[in-house]
Design an enzyme around this catalytic site. Sequence first.
Site, PDB file in Angstrom:
ATOM      1  N   HIS A 148       0.801  -1.454   0.002  1.00 14.66           N
ATOM      2  CA  HIS A 148       0.239  -0.023   0.025  1.00 14.66           C
ATOM      3  C   HIS A 148       0.721   1.155   0.080  1.00 14.66           C
ATOM      4  CE1 HIS A 148      -4.040  -1.611   0.682  1.00 14.66           C
ATOM      5  NE2 HIS A 148      -3.493  -2.676   1.259  1.00 14.66           N
TER       6      HIS A 148
ATOM      7  N   ASP B 246      -7.450  -2.226  -0.990  1.00 17.70           N
ATOM      8  CA  ASP B 246      -8.176  -3.134  -0.564  1.00 17.70           C
ATOM      9  C   ASP B 246      -9.748  -2.711  -0.850  1.00 17.70           C
ATOM     10  OD1 ASP B 246      -6.360  -3.943   1.186  1.00 17.70           O
ATOM     11  OD2 ASP B 246      -6.659  -2.490   2.745  1.00 17.70           O
TER      12      ASP B 246
ATOM     13  N   GLU C 244      -6.352 -12.540   3.103  1.00 19.68           N
ATOM     14  CA  GLU C 244      -7.306 -11.227   3.034  1.00 19.68           C
ATOM     15  C   GLU C 244      -7.916 -11.326   1.719  1.00 19.68           C
ATOM     16  OE1 GLU C 244      -4.681  -7.833   4.071  1.00 19.68           O
ATOM     17  OE2 GLU C 244      -4.959  -8.287   6.221  1.00 19.68           O
TER      18      GLU C 244
ATOM     19  N   HIS D 108      -7.428  -7.735  -0.456  1.00 22.81           N
ATOM     20  CA  HIS D 108      -6.191  -7.203  -0.672  1.00 22.81           C
ATOM     21  C   HIS D 108      -5.569  -7.812  -1.888  1.00 22.81           C
ATOM     22  CE1 HIS D 108      -2.162  -5.655   0.428  1.00 22.81           C
ATOM     23  NE2 HIS D 108      -1.772  -6.552  -0.033  1.00 22.81           N
TER      24      HIS D 108
HETATM   25  C1  LIG Z   1      -4.383  -4.139   7.279  1.00 25.48           C
HETATM   26  C2  LIG Z   1      -4.879  -4.603   5.991  1.00 25.48           C
HETATM   27  N1  LIG Z   1      -5.897  -3.701   5.447  1.00 25.48           N
HETATM   28  C3  LIG Z   1      -3.770  -4.790   4.944  1.00 25.48           C
HETATM   29  O1  LIG Z   1      -3.749  -4.114   4.192  1.00 25.48           O
HETATM   30  N2  LIG Z   1      -2.805  -5.552   4.953  1.00 25.48           N
HETATM   31  C4  LIG Z   1      -1.759  -5.833   4.303  1.00 25.48           C
HETATM   32  C5  LIG Z   1      -1.055  -7.139   4.559  1.00 25.48           C
HETATM   33  C6  LIG Z   1      -0.774  -4.591   4.587  1.00 25.48           C
HETATM   34  O2  LIG Z   1      -0.752  -4.379   5.589  1.00 25.48           O
HETATM   35  O3  LIG Z   1       0.026  -4.576   3.590  1.00 25.48           O
HETATM   36 ZN   LIG Z   2      -4.304  -4.153   1.914  1.00 24.08          ZN
END
Ligand SMILES: C[C@@H](N)C(=O)N[C@H](C)C(=O)O
Ligand SMILES: [Zn+2]
Length: 258
Positions: A165, A172, A229, A232
């Site tokens: 991110h 997400d 997830e 994601h």
């Molecule tokens: C925290 C969750 N929404 C997310 O994006 N998790 C991934 C693994 C990240 O933190 O990059």
């Molecule tokens: Zn994510």
Amino acid sequence: MDKFSPFLLLSLLFLLACQGEVVEEKAEPSSEEKTDSAVSLAPAEDTAFLYAEARRLRQLEIRDSLLSLEDSAWVDLQQLIPQAEYEIRYATSNNFMELQVYDCPGCYSRLAVAKSLMKVQQNLDSIGLSLKFFDCYRPSSAQWALWKKTPDPRYVHPPKQGSMHSRGNALDLSLVDSLGRELDMGTPFDYFGKEAYWSYTQHSEEVNKNRKLLRQQMQAAGFSTIRTEWWHFVYKAQRFPLSNWQWSCPTDSLEPKG
Ligand SMILES: C[C@@H](N)C(=O)N[C@H](C)C(=O)O
Ligand SMILES: [Zn+2]
């Protein structure tokens, strides 16, 4: 309204000229209307139409200018994919932190990533669905905040390595129908548990079908998934550098966090 470009002004003048022709075709005005004619402007609905048209042209202009940037440029997905839904959870307290992390909502990615998402949305348009974004680019400082709350690499990427991110590579997201209702994916966004894993086998047929559609759409446009997830997705073709760039907020949105 923002400043108009010469192109936009010309378009508006053209529209006003067309408007004049339409007005001439209208029935003979009453004597009362005739008296007012020297000062009367276009009727309210015509003015509203002109403003809407000016806004539409301005949006096209912004979109074209964003699409001409380099692959790594930060772009606002709301400008490029206006038909999608945006509920940026870390800009609210409705998230696993139970805290507002961002000063204001923003959904940004690198341009190359955005172009692939535009293709996904284009496919979804044809089946009456849309993307719904929960989180997009996430500054490194915000990743540290999430990690402090949940230092578990299954669910939050360790900020020392850097989250996708924070590279502008990850999103997400989920799917919504034409009324904006989320498709059932079996768990809410950021549900940290086995039910959110792709491998979980106890979900209904409906959930399996929705997840499969989401994954197929995203994979076809060059995104990969992570095991834990369902929401994601990571753009694979290029890996951009980590960043702590912060998007700007309208001054009146800078209210105390809590
Ligand atoms: C925290 C969750 N929404 C997310 O994006 N998790 C991934 C693994 C990240 O933190 O990059
Ligand atoms: Zn994510």
